[in-house]
Design a protein around this motif. Structure first.
Motif, mmCIF file in Angstrom:
data_model
loop_
_atom_site.group_PDB
_atom_site.id
_atom_site.type_symbol
_atom_site.label_atom_id
_atom_site.label_comp_id
_atom_site.label_asym_id
_atom_site.label_seq_id
_atom_site.Cartn_x
_atom_site.Cartn_y
_atom_site.Cartn_z
ATOM 1 N N UNK A 164 0.835 -1.210 0.000
ATOM 2 C CA UNK A 164 0.000 0.000 0.000
ATOM 3 C C UNK A 164 0.870 1.260 0.000
ATOM 4 N N UNK A 165 1.501 1.509 -1.123
ATOM 5 C CA UNK A 165 2.412 2.637 -1.261
ATOM 6 C C UNK A 165 2.145 3.305 -2.608
ATOM 7 N N UNK A 166 1.917 4.610 -2.595
ATOM 8 C CA UNK A 166 1.549 5.344 -3.808
ATOM 9 C C UNK A 166 2.612 5.276 -4.898
ATOM 10 N N UNK A 167 3.852 4.969 -4.550
ATOM 11 C CA UNK A 167 4.883 4.925 -5.590
ATOM 12 C C UNK A 167 4.643 3.810 -6.606
ATOM 13 N N UNK A 168 3.776 2.848 -6.298
ATOM 14 C CA UNK A 168 3.467 1.764 -7.220
ATOM 15 C C UNK A 168 2.244 2.056 -8.102
ATOM 16 N N UNK A 169 1.551 3.135 -7.831
ATOM 17 C CA UNK A 169 0.308 3.438 -8.552
ATOM 18 C C UNK A 169 0.514 3.574 -10.050
ATOM 19 N N UNK A 170 1.529 4.293 -10.449
ATOM 20 C CA UNK A 170 1.772 4.500 -11.875
ATOM 21 C C UNK A 170 2.019 3.163 -12.585
ATOM 22 N N UNK A 171 2.813 2.312 -11.959
ATOM 23 C CA UNK A 171 3.110 1.011 -12.559
ATOM 24 C C UNK A 171 1.840 0.181 -12.714
ATOM 25 N N UNK A 172 0.974 0.219 -11.718
ATOM 26 C CA UNK A 172 -0.280 -0.532 -11.805
ATOM 27 C C UNK A 172 -1.134 0.017 -12.944
ATOM 28 N N UNK A 173 -1.271 1.344 -13.032
ATOM 29 C CA UNK A 173 -2.057 1.927 -14.117
ATOM 30 C C UNK A 173 -1.475 1.552 -15.479
ATOM 31 N N UNK A 174 -0.154 1.546 -15.595
ATOM 32 C CA UNK A 174 0.482 1.150 -16.858
ATOM 33 C C UNK A 174 0.198 -0.316 -17.177
ATOM 34 N N UNK A 175 0.263 -1.180 -16.173
ATOM 35 C CA UNK A 175 -0.023 -2.603 -16.390
ATOM 36 C C UNK A 175 -1.476 -2.820 -16.820
ATOM 37 N N UNK A 176 -2.397 -2.111 -16.175
ATOM 38 C CA UNK A 176 -3.808 -2.225 -16.537
ATOM 39 C C UNK A 176 -4.021 -1.660 -17.945
ATOM 40 N N UNK A 177 -3.378 -0.558 -18.263
ATOM 41 C CA UNK A 177 -3.481 0.027 -19.598
ATOM 42 C C UNK A 177 -2.975 -0.947 -20.658
ATOM 43 N N UNK A 178 -1.826 -1.557 -20.407
ATOM 44 C CA UNK A 178 -1.262 -2.525 -21.349
ATOM 45 C C UNK A 178 -2.219 -3.705 -21.534
ATOM 46 N N UNK A 179 -2.776 -4.201 -20.445
ATOM 47 C CA UNK A 179 -3.726 -5.310 -20.503
ATOM 48 C C UNK A 179 -4.978 -4.906 -21.284
ATOM 49 N N UNK A 180 -5.565 -3.761 -20.943
ATOM 50 C CA UNK A 180 -6.809 -3.316 -21.574
ATOM 51 C C UNK A 180 -6.609 -2.976 -23.043
ATOM 52 N N UNK A 181 -5.447 -2.491 -23.409
ATOM 53 C CA UNK A 181 -5.159 -2.121 -24.793
ATOM 54 C C UNK A 181 -5.250 -3.324 -25.722
ATOM 55 N N UNK A 182 -4.989 -4.511 -25.206
ATOM 56 C CA UNK A 182 -5.073 -5.728 -26.019
ATOM 57 C C UNK A 182 -6.473 -5.939 -26.577
ATOM 58 N N UNK A 183 -7.475 -5.336 -25.967
ATOM 59 C CA UNK A 183 -8.856 -5.570 -26.341
ATOM 60 C C UNK A 183 -9.410 -4.481 -27.239
#
Length: 160
Positions: free
Chosen positions: A26-45
């Motif tokens: 639970x640390x905000x420094x990981x938020x950007x990475x999570x959003x990028x991972x979700x973006x990469x995943x969602x972009x496949x669709x």
């Protein structure tokens, strides 16, 4: 888990039932990475640009709430999955939780108020929105967006 404390699953080609699972402290420094991972995943669709932007924004808001309000050092899990004609994300923390009935009539606060916009923003940026929380046991926020794929410069109806 990789060296940054992230656990990733779901790489490969886009297919129904494919899943992304990210676990972070639970640390905000990981938020950007999570959003990028979700973006990469969602972009496949091949989601339309507006749908994708709003879905990522809602996921970011849910993650920010989990980081700020869980008051727990346990990991936060973000799961995304393609289900038929929609993409779903569930953000889960094992923090303090709260009584969900307090959310019955939540709306955007006054324009000059600094806080309280996260849940209304998530609701407005998704087609599917639910909050499940138990005091002392944690919270799960479920977000979904129906897939409206783009073809060239046109947006089509629901994905086939």
């Amino acid at each position: 888990m990789n060296s940054e404390g992230l656990s990733l699953n779901g790489e490969g080609t886009a297919a129904r039932g494919q899943m992304l699972n990210v676990r972070i402290p639970p640390n905000a420094r990981f938020s950007r990475t999570v959003r990028q991972d979700v973006l990469k995943f969602a972009t496949k669709f091949e989601m339309s640009g507006e749908d994708l932007d709003e879905f990522i924004f809602a996921v970011g808001e849910a993650l920010a709430n989990a980081i700020e309000h869980s008051h727990s050092s346990d990991v936060i899990e973000v799961r995304c999955q393609l289900e038929d004609d929609k993409i779903m994300a569930t953000i889960v923390d094992s923090g303090g939780g709260f009584k969900v009935d307090a959310l019955a009539n939540f709306t955007l606060p006054d324009a000059l108020v600094e806080r309280g916009r996260g849940l209304p923003i998530m609701r407005r940026c998704t087609d599917i929105f639910a909050v499940h929380s138990v005091p002392g046991r944690g919270t799960a926020v479920v977000l979904g967006r129906y897939l409206r794929r783009k073809r060239g410069n046109q947006e089509t109806g629901l994905a086939s």
